[in-house]
Design an enzyme around this catalytic site. Structure first.
Site, PDB file in Angstrom:
ATOM      1  N   SER A 175       0.869  -1.185   0.000  1.00 16.51           N
ATOM      2  CA  SER A 175       0.000   0.000   0.000  1.00 16.51           C
ATOM      3  C   SER A 175       0.901   1.229   0.000  1.00 16.51           C
ATOM      4  O   SER A 175       2.064   1.155   0.427  1.00 16.51           O
ATOM      5  CB  SER A 175      -0.858   0.015   1.264  1.00 16.51           C
ATOM      6  OG  SER A 175      -1.409   1.307   1.486  1.00 16.51           O
TER       7      SER A 175
ATOM      8  N   TYR B 244      -1.511  -0.867  10.522  1.00 18.13           N
ATOM      9  CA  TYR B 244      -1.754  -1.179   9.098  1.00 18.13           C
ATOM     10  C   TYR B 244      -0.554  -0.729   8.265  1.00 18.13           C
ATOM     11  O   TYR B 244      -0.022  -1.496   7.456  1.00 18.13           O
ATOM     12  CB  TYR B 244      -3.046  -0.504   8.620  1.00 18.13           C
ATOM     13  CG  TYR B 244      -3.327  -0.767   7.151  1.00 18.13           C
ATOM     14  CD1 TYR B 244      -3.498  -2.066   6.678  1.00 18.13           C
ATOM     15  CD2 TYR B 244      -3.393   0.284   6.231  1.00 18.13           C
ATOM     16  CE1 TYR B 244      -3.734  -2.311   5.334  1.00 18.13           C
ATOM     17  CE2 TYR B 244      -3.637   0.046   4.884  1.00 18.13           C
ATOM     18  CZ  TYR B 244      -3.802  -1.259   4.440  1.00 18.13           C
ATOM     19  OH  TYR B 244      -4.032  -1.504   3.112  1.00 18.13           O
TER      20      TYR B 244
HETATM   21  P1  NAP Z   1     -11.613  -6.108   0.032  1.00 16.85           P
HETATM   22  O1  NAP Z   1     -12.537  -5.936  -1.106  1.00 16.85           O
HETATM   23  O2  NAP Z   1     -12.145  -6.000   1.415  1.00 16.85           O
HETATM   24  O3  NAP Z   1     -10.873  -7.504  -0.166  1.00 16.85           O
HETATM   25  C1  NAP Z   1     -10.188  -8.168   0.859  1.00 16.85           C
HETATM   26  C2  NAP Z   1     -10.117  -9.634   0.483  1.00 16.85           C
HETATM   27  O4  NAP Z   1      -9.418 -10.323   1.514  1.00 16.85           O
HETATM   28  C3  NAP Z   1     -11.497 -10.261   0.369  1.00 16.85           C
HETATM   29  O5  NAP Z   1     -11.514 -11.143  -0.727  1.00 16.85           O
HETATM   30  C4  NAP Z   1     -11.649 -11.024   1.678  1.00 16.85           C
HETATM   31  O6  NAP Z   1     -12.486 -12.132   1.434  1.00 16.85           O
HETATM   32  C5  NAP Z   1     -10.209 -11.426   1.925  1.00 16.85           C
HETATM   33  N1  NAP Z   1      -9.975 -11.719   3.335  1.00 16.85           N
HETATM   34  C6  NAP Z   1     -10.139 -10.876   4.398  1.00 16.85           C
HETATM   35  N2  NAP Z   1      -9.861 -11.516   5.527  1.00 16.85           N
HETATM   36  C7  NAP Z   1      -9.524 -12.782   5.182  1.00 16.85           C
HETATM   37  C8  NAP Z   1      -9.159 -13.934   5.918  1.00 16.85           C
HETATM   38  N3  NAP Z   1      -9.073 -13.924   7.259  1.00 16.85           N
HETATM   39  N4  NAP Z   1      -8.894 -15.086   5.253  1.00 16.85           N
HETATM   40  C9  NAP Z   1      -8.987 -15.118   3.900  1.00 16.85           C
HETATM   41  N5  NAP Z   1      -9.318 -14.067   3.142  1.00 16.85           N
HETATM   42  C10 NAP Z   1      -9.592 -12.917   3.793  1.00 16.85           C
HETATM   43  O7  NAP Z   1     -10.431  -5.043  -0.044  1.00 16.85           O
HETATM   44  P2  NAP Z   1      -9.321  -4.767  -1.173  1.00 16.85           P
HETATM   45  O8  NAP Z   1      -9.180  -3.307  -1.229  1.00 16.85           O
HETATM   46  O9  NAP Z   1      -9.602  -5.520  -2.402  1.00 16.85           O
HETATM   47  O10 NAP Z   1      -8.039  -5.338  -0.427  1.00 16.85           O
HETATM   48  C11 NAP Z   1      -7.094  -6.171  -1.065  1.00 16.85           C
HETATM   49  C12 NAP Z   1      -5.698  -5.773  -0.623  1.00 16.85           C
HETATM   50  O11 NAP Z   1      -5.429  -4.455  -1.091  1.00 16.85           O
HETATM   51  C13 NAP Z   1      -5.495  -5.728   0.892  1.00 16.85           C
HETATM   52  O12 NAP Z   1      -4.249  -6.331   1.201  1.00 16.85           O
HETATM   53  C14 NAP Z   1      -5.422  -4.240   1.212  1.00 16.85           C
HETATM   54  O13 NAP Z   1      -4.634  -3.972   2.338  1.00 16.85           O
HETATM   55  C15 NAP Z   1      -4.790  -3.720  -0.069  1.00 16.85           C
HETATM   56  N6  NAP Z   1      -4.990  -2.289  -0.321  1.00 16.85           N
HETATM   57  C16 NAP Z   1      -6.244  -1.785  -0.463  1.00 16.85           C
HETATM   58  C17 NAP Z   1      -6.402  -0.417  -0.690  1.00 16.85           C
HETATM   59  C18 NAP Z   1      -7.761   0.201  -0.844  1.00 16.85           C
HETATM   60  O14 NAP Z   1      -7.841   1.455  -0.784  1.00 16.85           O
HETATM   61  N7  NAP Z   1      -8.813  -0.559  -1.073  1.00 16.85           N
HETATM   62  C19 NAP Z   1      -5.280   0.425  -0.777  1.00 16.85           C
HETATM   63  C20 NAP Z   1      -4.006  -0.143  -0.619  1.00 16.85           C
HETATM   64  C21 NAP Z   1      -3.874  -1.493  -0.403  1.00 16.85           C
HETATM   65  P3  NAP Z   1     -13.457 -12.876   2.487  1.00 16.85           P
HETATM   66  O15 NAP Z   1     -14.139 -11.839   3.287  1.00 16.85           O
HETATM   67  O16 NAP Z   1     -14.357 -13.690   1.592  1.00 16.85           O
HETATM   68  O17 NAP Z   1     -12.541 -13.750   3.289  1.00 16.85           O
END
Ligand code: NAP
Length: 270
Positions: free
Chosen positions: A142, A155
């Site tokens: 991130s 985080y």
């Molecule tokens: P998201 O839509 O909430 O996706 C998170 C994913 O992780 C979901 O598929 C969730 O699926 C899975 N997950 C969460 N807890 C889990 C667990 N205990 N075991 C297995 N799977 C789990 O958010 P996203 O933005 O796509 O996030 C993906 C990555 O991008 C993360 O690492 C986040 O830190 C990073 N990121 C996001 C942003 C942003 O602004 N969105 C910015 C920078 C970095 P289930 O609930 O089905 O398990």
């Protein structure tokens, strides 16, 4: 669509957001995919859609990566399935809450998912990649890895770990046929924000990218063999200068003598 044998991509957190787009895009490129997350219904819907539109093989693993036994099942798959050529460590959670407003148990679970699971899965995948002389790891970090003041500090710390771990992996594995990429997304329109306690409407729309645009940009960085990809940073020279400063300090960071500013003579004189 591509018909080269690219092997299989295992994507964690594939049930929604960034991970779901990676799964679609990688299957469109010609990878078979293994989708890992907890939400069985979402994974099944995505698997059906990907297999209908791409004809690639799609496997689903319903797994809570916070559970060490379930995590072990994914590690075992990475060790034993020699078709796996790409690991996308994407599953993660975060929050904007400060230390004083967040509870240590949920911070611990965040570290277990963002750091421990990512580390164990990488340890499971990489030896096989090295043995086969082929493989890649995409780690979703991130922008807070280099700007930890922006959101919650734990985080930011977990994402700084992901960046440092990726840099070190690249250093160790680049000449062993293993590609490593750390992706540093800025704010991206996914459920991440609502799950972390701050809905997207609270953000200035000008700083929020769609997950599709973010993943497509990150894949261009991957194709260009970038170690660090920051899709929303327009002026690449800012990262290049930052990285050059870090690299230039490297030979000076260890010494048998304290810097003069830390010696008593210096502080008593000044
Ligand atoms: P998201 O839509 O909430 O996706 C998170 C994913 O992780 C979901 O598929 C969730 O699926 C899975 N997950 C969460 N807890 C889990 C667990 N205990 N075991 C297995 N799977 C789990 O958010 P996203 O933005 O796509 O996030 C993906 C990555 O991008 C993360 O690492 C986040 O830190 C990073 N990121 C996001 C942003 C942003 O602004 N969105 C910015 C920078 C970095 P289930 O609930 O089905 O398990």
């Amino acid at each position: 669509m591509s018909h080269t044998n690219l092997g299989t991509a295992l994507i964690t957190g594939a049930s929604s957001g960034i991970g779901a787009i990676y799964a679609e895009r990688l299957a469109q490129r010609g990878y078979d995919v293994i989708l890992v997350a907890r939400n069985r219904a979402r994974l099944a819907t995505l698997a059906e859609s990907i297999s209908n539109t791409t004809r690639q093989s799609v496997q689903v693993m319903v797994v809570d990566l916070n559970d060490r036994v379930s995590l072990g099942e994914v590690e075992a798959t990475l060790r034993s399935d020699t078709r796996i050529s790409l690991l996308v460590n994407n599953a993660g959670v975060g929050t904007h809450k400060p230390l004083l407003g967040s509870d240590v148990e949920s911070m611990t679970r965040m570290i277990e998912l963002n750091v421990i699971a990512l580390t164990r899965l990488t340890y499971a995948a990489v030896p096989g990649f090295v043995e086969r002389g082929r493989g890649a790891v995409i780690n979703i970090s991130s922008i807070v890895s280099i700007a930890p003041e922006i959101l919650n500090g734990v985080y930011g710390g977990t994402k700084a770990f992901v960046l440092a771990f990726s840099q070190s992996l690249h250093h160790e594995l680049a000449n062993k046929g293993v590609q490593v990429q750390a992706v540093l997304p800025g704010a991206t329109a996914t459920e991440f924000w609502a799950i972390g306690g701050l809905s997207l409407e609270h953000l200035d729309a000008k700083i929020v990218m769609s997950a599709r645009e973010m993943v497509d940009a990150a894949l261009v960085g991957f194709d260009n063999l970038e170690l660090v990809t920051i899709p929303s940073l327009h002026d690449l020279s800012q990262w290049t200068a930052f990285e050059a400063a870090r690299q230039s300090m490297s030979p000076n960071l260890s010494s048998d003598q304290a810097a003069v500013r830390y010696t008593r003579t210096h502080s008593s004189v000044s």
